[in-house]
Design an enzyme around this catalytic site. Structure first.
Site, PDB file in Angstrom:
ATOM      1  N   TYR A 193       0.701  -4.149   4.150  1.00 27.36           N
ATOM      2  CA  TYR A 193       1.863  -4.744   3.483  1.00 27.36           C
ATOM      3  C   TYR A 193       1.760  -6.266   3.477  1.00 27.36           C
ATOM      4  O   TYR A 193       1.923  -6.903   2.427  1.00 27.36           O
ATOM      5  CB  TYR A 193       3.137  -4.303   4.194  1.00 27.36           C
ATOM      6  CG  TYR A 193       4.406  -4.819   3.556  1.00 27.36           C
ATOM      7  CD1 TYR A 193       4.895  -4.244   2.391  1.00 27.36           C
ATOM      8  CD2 TYR A 193       5.117  -5.879   4.125  1.00 27.36           C
ATOM      9  CE1 TYR A 193       6.066  -4.709   1.803  1.00 27.36           C
ATOM     10  CE2 TYR A 193       6.283  -6.344   3.546  1.00 27.36           C
ATOM     11  CZ  TYR A 193       6.758  -5.759   2.388  1.00 27.36           C
ATOM     12  OH  TYR A 193       7.917  -6.222   1.809  1.00 27.36           O
ATOM     13  N   SER A 229       7.409 -11.309  -0.264  1.00 25.21           N
ATOM     14  CA  SER A 229       8.065 -11.127   1.028  1.00 25.21           C
ATOM     15  C   SER A 229       7.684 -12.290   1.932  1.00 25.21           C
ATOM     16  O   SER A 229       6.612 -12.888   1.769  1.00 25.21           O
ATOM     17  CB  SER A 229       7.606  -9.809   1.668  1.00 25.21           C
ATOM     18  OG  SER A 229       8.051  -9.707   3.005  1.00 25.21           O
TER      19      SER A 229
END
Length: 258
Positions: A165, A148
């Protein structure tokens, strides 16, 4: 070799985690269209069945296996079943992911562990098994990690904090670099795709309150669409990328460039 042949995946088997929906299913569509036998894993059987029907409607050969990436003991047996029932795994797409939004001082430890176990630890265990059983003995493999842009940078302070995350995706970025150099001379390439914001179940909550701010910060002024990962995924899965390894490639409409 003709250019079309470089991208041809006929006879290859691709295992895609988190493949029942979202980005994983988009990648499955791309690899299946170019001839790969697609194997999807995810936790929910009903979503896998829907994905199987969807891919079948596109003429794509697919198999599905319900499995939890956070259940480490299940992963090597899963690989064994896929090899026995479908074929040797040529392409591994580590796409399954989890997230959690909370200020760091309020972040539950069990939520931190869940994110790490899916995004990093389970990915390690599964990758290790596929390398050992399939790729290294045969001298050919393609590993594609879905990281990401959150692994390339911190968070905008106006957005919900997602430390676990971001940390896990940053780990996956360097997992890609370190593993790629280790196996480069053995016919296996390791690269990652780093998406920006795409409309998925995982991003639904963020987009519900922050979509306009995200668009304002994105040079292309739009979110990722259903075709935006496909070309890169196909490239990294095929012989067209034989000399590409250890790369973390952002697909984010220019977010990481500013």
């Amino acid at each position: 070799m003709a250019l079309k042949e470089l991208f041809d995946l006929s006879g290859k088997t691709a295992l895609i985690t988190g493949g029942s929906r979202g980005l994983g299913l988009q990648i499955a569509e791309a690899l299946g269209e170019y001839g790969a036998r697609v194997v999807l894993t995810a936790r929910k059987q009903n979503e896998l069945d829907e994905a199987l029907a969807h891919l079948g409607g596109l003429g794509i050969t697919a198999s599905v296996y319900a499995n939890d990436l956070g259940d480490f003991a299940s992963l090597d047996p899963l690989v064994g079943r896929v090899v026995s029932e479908v074929g040797e795994i040529d392409i591994l797409v580590n796409n399954a992911g989890a997230t959690w939004g909370a200020p760091t001082v309020e972040h539950p430890l069990d939520a931190w562990m869940k994110v790490m176990n899916v995004n990093l630890n389970g990915t390690f265990v599964l990758t290790q098994s596929v390398l050992r059983r399939c790729m290294l003995p045969r001298g050919w493999g393609r590993i594609i990690n879905v990281a990401s842009v959150a692994g390339l940078q911190g968070n905008d302070p106006g957005m919900t904090p997602t430390l676990a995350y971001n940390t896990s995706k940053g780990g996956l970025v360097n997992f890609t670099r370190a593993l790629s150099s280790e196996v480069a001379a053995r016919g296996v390439t390791v690269n990652s795709i780093c998406p920006g914001y795409f409309p998925t179940k995982m991003t639904r909550g963020t987009l519900a309150y922050g979509e306009q701010a995200i668009l304002d910060h994105t040079p292309m002024r739009r979110l990722g669409g259903p075709e935006d990962l496909k070309g890169l995924a196909l490239l990294l899965a095929s012989d067209a990328s034989t000399f590409v390894t250890g790369q973390n490639i952002a697909v984010d409409g220019g977010v990481s460039a500013v």
